[in-house]
Design an enzyme around this catalytic site. Structure first.
Site, PDB file in Angstrom:
ATOM      1  N   GLU A   1       9.093  -4.397  13.078  1.00  0.00           N
ATOM      2  CA  GLU A   1       8.808  -3.251  12.199  1.00  0.00           C
ATOM      3  C   GLU A   1       7.563  -2.525  12.707  1.00  0.00           C
ATOM      4  OE1 GLU A   1       7.611  -4.150   8.112  1.00  0.00           O
ATOM      5  OE2 GLU A   1       8.767  -2.418   7.434  1.00  0.00           O
TER       6      GLU A   1
ATOM      7  N   CYS B   1       9.901   1.363   3.498  1.00  0.00           N
ATOM      8  CA  CYS B   1      10.841   0.323   3.916  1.00  0.00           C
ATOM      9  C   CYS B   1      12.243   0.896   4.063  1.00  0.00           C
ATOM     10  CB  CYS B   1      10.822  -0.819   2.911  1.00  0.00           C
ATOM     11  SG  CYS B   1      11.331  -0.281   1.284  1.00  0.00           S
TER      12      CYS B   1
ATOM     13  N   SER C   1       5.227  -7.014   3.328  1.00  0.00           N
ATOM     14  CA  SER C   1       5.787  -7.366   4.640  1.00  0.00           C
ATOM     15  C   SER C   1       6.577  -8.671   4.550  1.00  0.00           C
ATOM     16  CB  SER C   1       4.651  -7.523   5.645  1.00  0.00           C
ATOM     17  OG  SER C   1       3.809  -8.582   5.219  1.00  0.00           O
TER      18      SER C   1
ATOM     19  N   PHE D   1       0.810  -1.228   0.000  1.00  0.00           N
ATOM     20  CA  PHE D   1       0.000   0.000   0.000  1.00  0.00           C
ATOM     21  C   PHE D   1       0.839   1.274   0.000  1.00  0.00           C
ATOM     22  CE2 PHE D   1       0.853  -0.209   4.580  1.00  0.00           C
ATOM     23  CZ  PHE D   1       1.094   1.138   4.857  1.00  0.00           C
TER      24      PHE D   1
HETATM   25  P1  NAD Z   1       1.439  -6.695   3.079  1.00  0.00           P
HETATM   26  O1  NAD Z   1       2.479  -7.752   3.134  1.00  0.00           O
HETATM   27  O2  NAD Z   1       0.357  -6.720   4.089  1.00  0.00           O
HETATM   28  O3  NAD Z   1       0.701  -6.718   1.643  1.00  0.00           O
HETATM   29  C1  NAD Z   1       1.434  -6.781   0.448  1.00  0.00           C
HETATM   30  C2  NAD Z   1       0.593  -7.495  -0.601  1.00  0.00           C
HETATM   31  O4  NAD Z   1       0.331  -8.819  -0.170  1.00  0.00           O
HETATM   32  C3  NAD Z   1      -0.744  -6.832  -0.845  1.00  0.00           C
HETATM   33  O5  NAD Z   1      -0.972  -6.793  -2.231  1.00  0.00           O
HETATM   34  C4  NAD Z   1      -1.735  -7.713  -0.107  1.00  0.00           C
HETATM   35  O6  NAD Z   1      -2.997  -7.767  -0.731  1.00  0.00           O
HETATM   36  C5  NAD Z   1      -1.081  -9.074  -0.138  1.00  0.00           C
HETATM   37  N1  NAD Z   1      -1.349  -9.879   1.079  1.00  0.00           N
HETATM   38  C6  NAD Z   1      -1.593  -9.421   2.332  1.00  0.00           C
HETATM   39  N2  NAD Z   1      -1.739 -10.467   3.188  1.00  0.00           N
HETATM   40  C7  NAD Z   1      -1.576 -11.589   2.464  1.00  0.00           C
HETATM   41  C8  NAD Z   1      -1.589 -12.982   2.778  1.00  0.00           C
HETATM   42  N3  NAD Z   1      -1.811 -13.426   4.019  1.00  0.00           N
HETATM   43  N4  NAD Z   1      -1.366 -13.871   1.784  1.00  0.00           N
HETATM   44  C9  NAD Z   1      -1.143 -13.455   0.524  1.00  0.00           C
HETATM   45  N5  NAD Z   1      -1.120 -12.144   0.175  1.00  0.00           N
HETATM   46  C10 NAD Z   1      -1.327 -11.224   1.121  1.00  0.00           C
HETATM   47  O7  NAD Z   1       2.209  -5.292   3.076  1.00  0.00           O
HETATM   48  P2  NAD Z   1       1.602  -3.819   3.152  1.00  0.00           P
HETATM   49  O8  NAD Z   1       1.058  -3.609   4.519  1.00  0.00           O
HETATM   50  O9  NAD Z   1       0.739  -3.557   1.990  1.00  0.00           O
HETATM   51  O10 NAD Z   1       2.936  -2.952   2.945  1.00  0.00           O
HETATM   52  C11 NAD Z   1       3.810  -2.620   3.979  1.00  0.00           C
HETATM   53  C12 NAD Z   1       4.963  -3.590   4.063  1.00  0.00           C
HETATM   54  O11 NAD Z   1       5.662  -3.610   2.823  1.00  0.00           O
HETATM   55  C13 NAD Z   1       5.997  -3.172   5.095  1.00  0.00           C
HETATM   56  O12 NAD Z   1       6.425  -4.323   5.771  1.00  0.00           O
HETATM   57  C14 NAD Z   1       7.119  -2.579   4.267  1.00  0.00           C
HETATM   58  O13 NAD Z   1       8.400  -2.616   4.866  1.00  0.00           O
HETATM   59  C15 NAD Z   1       7.055  -3.454   3.055  1.00  0.00           C
HETATM   60  N6  NAD Z   1       7.699  -2.834   1.894  1.00  0.00           N
HETATM   61  C16 NAD Z   1       8.911  -3.324   1.525  1.00  0.00           C
HETATM   62  C17 NAD Z   1       9.586  -2.744   0.467  1.00  0.00           C
HETATM   63  C18 NAD Z   1      10.939  -3.255   0.054  1.00  0.00           C
HETATM   64  O14 NAD Z   1      11.446  -2.797  -0.949  1.00  0.00           O
HETATM   65  N7  NAD Z   1      11.552  -4.171   0.773  1.00  0.00           N
HETATM   66  C19 NAD Z   1       9.003  -1.676  -0.238  1.00  0.00           C
HETATM   67  C20 NAD Z   1       7.742  -1.218   0.159  1.00  0.00           C
HETATM   68  C21 NAD Z   1       7.089  -1.812   1.244  1.00  0.00           C
END
Ligand code: NAD
Length: 484
Positions: A375, A281, A226, A149
């Site tokens: 985090e 991140c 995440s 997001f």
């Molecule tokens: P999230 O992991 O909750 O969601 C990411 C994606 O996974 C979304 O499209 C969501 O619909 C899907 N998803 C969520 N739960 C799921 C599940 N149980 N099974 C399968 N798919 C699922 O992450 P978020 O809250 O949208 O974003 C924030 C996180 O992203 C933070 O941890 C941040 O550090 C990380 N992030 C990392 C980077 C990087 O480059 N390493 C960049 C941006 C964000």
């Protein structure tokens, strides 16, 4: 609702997902701005079929022609900057300046993708008398990109331009919390001349992601989100024999030495921990102060107090996120840490239903506290105090994550000592958000990334292509050598 309900985009058509729907809230004031239809495995399969159908014509088009579409796309991103920026503000809650920086970065990522023809010119070597070897790159096929997001415009653009210019067709699964930006991106690409079916969007949650991991028509999966979900996606897609690159969460440590430049360090640390409301991140999560850094902490607190919700600080994404962040702060306080600047219970006049947390500076945090390890993903910095630089490095190295780290000092020797020893993929020296710019690649270490290679820059070419090694002999005289 300000926007019509959000559908899937499959083969150039808008099709509603068949798996129910979710309201999409504005994090700024809590109002419902639209709803998004969610996708089932069958909906994902429709998108995969569209991407498969588009693949032969797209992958056979010379790369110089594919790139022309992305030159136009970059121009259109710039022409539509205002609208795209406001969309990010509305669905994500970040400030206008932060949202614009995100869209500008998308244009920069596209610019890099347009240089692919130059980067892809192949290697050729006479490996034996009259025998040549050369390497050619081919697209992997139908690929998927799953995004989080926190950067609704930029993270999809980490993958779309590079993967598509390299000849793949794609299924993009945006975060269900911010589905609007991706829909504008695909319309702009269509305007730039992208053939139907080359980029398809499926909206959805866990079920759509699992279907992507399982669908036999998808050859490669990239994921950003995440660590918890990155592990699930990496394991599931790899067990289905797909190529996978899954970027996870972060806990970035900034090591501050007493000789660090006072103003620059304080403003960099404050900006790193609070930019995008700490929801990136690359955000600073822990400041490890080496020796006497009280003067820097005082200045950091002054800087943090200048960052005001609703003015130069955006909202966090949801009521749940606000509650989670505030709980971490309260728990640290109860465990004996000292809150120097307290961002809890923050509201913005006229936007009382928005999800705001003000910058928070917490001193005397201990390595074993949850706030030091997990985090938080909010505008919060934990300060850990140590006696020497080796202790600081040890604390950083003990983190499960390894996205970014930074050192603040005016000593080149001390900076090198730290950069060589910290365990992270992106390191800053006197820089709080050390995002590498193209052609350098974005990617962390440890539990911040699963898979080989990075997601952007030159390194991404490996992920989005497969190589063919061609050995050729035409001259009969060379029959006598080892290749005959
Ligand atoms: P999230 O992991 O909750 O969601 C990411 C994606 O996974 C979304 O499209 C969501 O619909 C899907 N998803 C969520 N739960 C799921 C599940 N149980 N099974 C399968 N798919 C699922 O992450 P978020 O809250 O949208 O974003 C924030 C996180 O992203 C933070 O941890 C941040 O550090 C990380 N992030 C990392 C980077 C990087 O480059 N390493 C960049 C941006 C964000």
């Amino acid at each position: 609702m300000k926007y019509p309900p959000v559908s899937n985009y499959v083969g150039g058509e808008l099709i509603n997902g068949s798996n129910g729907s979710l309201d999409v809230l504005s994090p700024i004031d809590g109002s419902i701005i639209t709803k998004v239809f969610l996708s089932s495995a069958e909906d994902v399969d429709k998108a995969v079929r569209a991407a498969k159908e588009a693949l032969p014509a797209w992958s056979e088009m010379p790369i110089k022609e594919r790139v022309q579409i992305f030159f136009k796309y970059k121009q259109l991103l710039e022409n539509n900057m205002e609208e795209l920026t406001n969309l990010v503000v509305e669905e994500n809650g970040k400030t206008y300046g932060e949202a614009k920086a995100e869209v500008l970065k998308s244009a920069e990522l596209t610019e890099f993708a347009c240089s692919m023809p130059q980067l892809l010119s192949t290697e050729l070597l006479e490996v034996s008398k009259g025998v040549e070897c050369r390497e050619e790159r081919y697209p992997v096929g139908v690929v998927a990109s799953i995004s989080p997001f926190n950067f609704p415009n930029m993270v999809p653009n980490w993958t779309i331009p590079n993967a598509l210019v390299l000849g793949n067709t794609m299924i993009l699964k945006p975060s269900e919390v911010v589905p609007l930006s991706a829909m504008r991106i695909v319309k702009i690409l269509e305007e730039a001349g992208l053939p139907k079916g080359v980029l398809n969007i499926v909206q959805g949650t866990q079920e759509a992601v699992e279907a992507i991991c399982d669908n036999p028509g998808i050859d490669a999966v990239s994921f950003v989100g995440s660590t918890k979900v990155a592990k699930i996606v990496y394991r599931r897609a790899a067990s289905n024999l797909k190529r996978v690159l899954a970027l996870g969460g972060a806990k970035n440590h900034l090591i501050v030495l007493p000789d660090a430049h006072l103003k620059m360090t304080a403003s960099n640390v404050a900006a790193s921990m609070s930019g995008c409301a700490g929801q990136r991140c690359m955000a600073a999560a822990v400041m490890v102060g080496v020796g006497d850094v009280n003067h820097i902490i005082d200045e950091l607190c002054n800087e943090a107090r200048k960052i005001v919700p609703g003015e130069n600080l955006g909202s966090v994404i949801s009521a749940e996120a606000k509650e989670r962040i505030e709980n971490y702060i309260t728990e640290a306080e109860n465990d004996g840490a000292k809150i120097l600047v307290d961002g809890r219970n923050s509201t913005v006049a006229g936007k009382e239903n928005g999800f705001y947390v003000a910058p928070t500076v917490i001193d005397f945090v201990k390595p074993e506290m949850r706030i030091a390890k997990e985090e938080v993903f909010g505008p919060v910095i934990s300060i850990l105090r140590v006696d020497n630089v080796d202790e600081a490095i040890e604390i950083e190295n003990n983190s499960n994550y390894g996205n970014a780290a930074a050192v603040f000092t005016q000593s080149g020797g001390a900076a090198n000592y730290v950069t060589e020893r910290v365990s992270a993929g992106m390191i800053g020296v006197n820089i709080g958000v050390p995002v590498p710019r193209e052609p350098f690649a974005f990617g962390g270490w440890n539990e911040s990334r699963f898979g080989v290679g990075d997601i952007t820059g030159r390194s991404s070419i490996q992920f989005w292509t497969k190589t063919k090694k061609i050995t050729t002999k035409w001259n009969p005289e060379s029959q006598v050598n080892w290749m005959s």
